[in-house]
Design an enzyme around this catalytic site. Structure first.
Site, PDB file in Angstrom:
ATOM      1  N   TRP A  59       0.849  -1.211  -0.003  1.00 60.58           N
ATOM      2  CA  TRP A  59      -0.111   0.049  -0.178  1.00 60.58           C
ATOM      3  C   TRP A  59       0.963   1.347  -0.141  1.00 60.58           C
ATOM      4  O   TRP A  59       1.602   1.388   0.952  1.00 60.58           O
ATOM      5  CB  TRP A  59      -0.869   0.117   1.233  1.00 60.58           C
ATOM      6  CG  TRP A  59      -2.081   0.859   1.288  1.00 60.58           C
ATOM      7  CD1 TRP A  59      -3.206   1.074   0.597  1.00 60.58           C
ATOM      8  CD2 TRP A  59      -1.959   2.068   2.199  1.00 60.58           C
ATOM      9  NE1 TRP A  59      -3.948   2.123   0.857  1.00 60.58           N
ATOM     10  CE2 TRP A  59      -3.174   2.774   1.700  1.00 60.58           C
ATOM     11  CE3 TRP A  59      -1.102   2.636   3.342  1.00 60.58           C
ATOM     12  CZ2 TRP A  59      -3.696   3.860   2.703  1.00 60.58           C
ATOM     13  CZ3 TRP A  59      -1.606   3.637   3.809  1.00 60.58           C
ATOM     14  CH2 TRP A  59      -2.989   4.260   3.501  1.00 60.58           C
ATOM     15  N   GLY A 102       6.090   0.200   7.135  1.00 60.65           N
ATOM     16  CA  GLY A 102       6.223   1.322   8.149  1.00 60.65           C
ATOM     17  C   GLY A 102       7.022   2.459   7.351  1.00 60.65           C
ATOM     18  O   GLY A 102       6.981   2.544   5.962  1.00 60.65           O
TER      19      GLY A 102
END
Length: 602
Positions: free
Chosen positions: A74, A101
């Site tokens: 994503w 992250g």
């Protein structure tokens, strides 16, 4: 956001890696890839697009080998392109890395590495990691030491998995983003979420912040950053592969809507007594010293928190719900007499975890309401209340919202009794209604006319949702569901707010869904009437025989129950409306654009 899978052991790694990516696609679906060590080097296949696109490319690739890593993305840094897809490598392709992250110092690291002669091919923050590992390998360090040294240079949040040519191991590190190890009979798994490998094993260990794990064919070793062994218990996940599958349904979302009789029964089991009217929650410590409650959450969980706030205030408890991402700037004063409830489906929502940390630093007592037993929220709070909803794969949350809302309603009574000695809730009546709640939900799922109503109002300009009391957070949640999966304009309002601005947008092309919970319904009826005078069609969500039906153009029926449960039942009707409206538009219902299931970066 983003999904990691790793596998090492006997046999070929590629099949469980692809299965893991398919199971994790709800966490990110704009690009995907795998890296497998095949004895002659590290082979990588990655593409922008869905996991299916990568699976097709894998068919013609030489990806034999017993260890590998994969990723479904994503996008954060850089658009979804082949170059930005994970895994990322160094120039010699002897190190491959996947990462979730944000590496906050990636620009400085990239500049330093470029000055040292490294060339980069992507726009991602992740790409610095394999280059750092390669740099330390070139300096003579063994792969594990090189990986540790690279991780030491990173700032930010991350879950990282890496493989090196010539090393029969997967190296992993966690800081602020989830990673879980799975123990199977023929090897070991690493993933960002349990459903990735649930058909292979239900025995897991959740890594904690600062952990470094090394997975080899003969075992798993977990240490802290310095190499000191870290004791992390193994747990058995109370889910099964069937729960995580789609079964005969066209979409996970519809499957999960229809699972709500079961998920709600699981949520309330053993937590109330219909015969005595007693609400138990005996696993929780006393709340006698609690003076106020602050609920922190994001998205759908925030709407559940708003629902819980109504229940708490009705019970006589001072309560406020606040968006977790605004907590440090806008929360009311908190102290040791404050209970902060973190409402988070995954237990890994970065904004909510940051709010928990902020609350703890200010002396507050903390409680996690979550679906995942080993999650960060469950580990980092003083107390935990698990919603027992089972795995939820659809990005648009459904069954987790209803379970969160009903448990917050029970918790409101318990906190009120502990802290004030009484509760404003009619808990005997509530307990009797809870006994019938799963059957009520089943009847809605079986008899709903939501499909025909979605068809009737297909293609309109905008969709408004209004409600009062418990109906207000339901209106907000109904609008969120609608916009998430249809991409159409939808807004939720407190009923009385319609005339304070939004009414200017109401036309005959603006259906208004009005929620009636049995509390001050006359006001909501008046507000709905204001919409009808502007030509807007009104859909009343209310029990049969309710006087709002005379006003409305259409009716979605809910049983006549306690107001605290009316809102829950109305929610299910609105979930079905959103689902059918999105289906008419041929949307990617389980994978709405730009969204992912678990938002693990702030």
């Amino acid at each position: 956001m983003c999904g990691i899978i790793g596998r090492i052991g006997r046999g070929e790694a590629i099949e469980p890696l692809v299965t893991g990516l398919e199971n994790l696609e709800y966490r990110g679906y704009d690009s995907a890839g795998v890296a497998v060590r095949n004895g002659a080097g590290i082979e990588i296949v990655k593409r922008s697009g869905t996991v299916d696109t990568v699976a097709e490319a894998i068919d013609g690739a030489d990806l034999g080998g017993s260890l590998g890593i994969g990723h479904t993305r994503w996008s954060t840094h850089g658009p979804p392109t082949d170059e930005n897809a994970h895994p990322h490598t160094c120039a010699t392709s002897d190190v491959a890395v996947v990462h979730n992250g944000v590496i906050e110092n990636h620009a400085a690291l990239r500049a330093r590495l470029r000055d040292a002669g490294h060339e980069f091919t992507s726009e991602t923050d992740t790409e610095v990691v394999p280059h750092l590992v390669h740099e330390h390998l070139d300096r003579g360090l063994e792969p594990e030491a090189a990986f540790r040294r690279a991780v030491d240079e990173l700032e930010g949040s991350y879950a990282i998995a890496a493989i090196c040519d010539g090393a029969t191991a997967i190296y992993a590190a966690r800081q602020g983003s989830p990673l879980v190890v799975g123990y199977a009979g023929d090897g070991y798994f690493l993933a960002s979420d349990v459903p990735a490998f649930l058909e292979y094993t239900d025995t897991v260990t959740y890594l904690e912040d600062g952990d470094v794990a090394v997975l080899r064919p003969d075992g798993v070793r977990i240490t802290d950053r310095t190499g000191t062994p870290a004791r992390r218990d193994r747990q058995t996940v109370d889910w099964n592969a069937g729960e995580a599958g789609k079964g005969d349904f066209d979409h996970y979302m519809l499957k999960e809507i229809t699972e709500q009789p079961t998920s709600l029964a699981q949520a309330i089991e053993g937590r109330y007594d219909a015969d005595t009217g007693r609400i138990a929650l005996e696993d929780l410590d006393s709340f006698a010293d609690v003076e106020r409650v602050v609920l922190v959450a994001c998205g759908t969980s925030y709407h559940a928190a708003k629902y819980g706030t109504v229940a708490l205030r009705r019970s006589g408890v001072d309560a406020t719900a606040i968006l977790a991402n605004e907590c440090s700037l806008a929360a009311p004063p908190i102290d040791e007499e404050t209970l902060v409830i973190a409402v988070t489906q995954s237990g890994e929502t970065a904004d909510t975890l940051a709010a928990v940390d902020w609350a703890k630093r200010h002396g507050a007592r903390t409680l996690a309401l979550t679906n995942v037993v080993g999650s960060s929220a469950a580990r980092e709070t003083d107390q935990q209340l698990f919603i027992r909803a089972g795995p939820e794969i659809g990005v648009a949350a459904t069954k987790t919202f209803s379970s969160q809302a009903v448990l917050l309603s029970l918790l409101a009574h318990r906190i009120a009794v502990d802290s004030t000695g009484t509760s404003g809730l009619a808990h005997e009546e509530l307990c009797r209604e809870l006994e019938r709640l799963p059957d009520h939900v089943s009847s809605i799922v079986d008899e709903s006319t939501a499909a025909s109503i979605a068809t009737r109002y297909h293609g309109r300009d905008a969709y408004f949702f209004i409600g009062r009391g418990y109906g207000y957070p339901v209106a907000k949640e109904g609008a969120l569901k609608f916009k998430e999966i249809t991409y159409e304009h939808a807004e939720g309002f407190a009923s009385g707010e319609l005339k304070h601005g939004p009414l200017a947008l109401v036309t005959p092309e603006t259906p208004v869904y009005a929620i009636f919970t049995g509390e001050e319904d006359g006001v909501t009826r008046t507000n709905a009437a204001e919409a009808t005078t502007r030509g807007a069609p009104v859909v009343a969500i209310c029990p049969p025989g309710h006087d709002a039906i005379e006003l409305a153009d259409a009716h979605l029926a809910i049983p006549d129950v306690h107001p605290i449960l009316s809102g829950l039942l109305a929610t299910i009707q609105l979930q079905l409306v959103s689902y059918h409206a999105a289906s008419l538009l041929d949307r990617e219902i389980d994978k709405p654009r730009n969204l992912a299931k678990s938002v693990t970066v702030e």
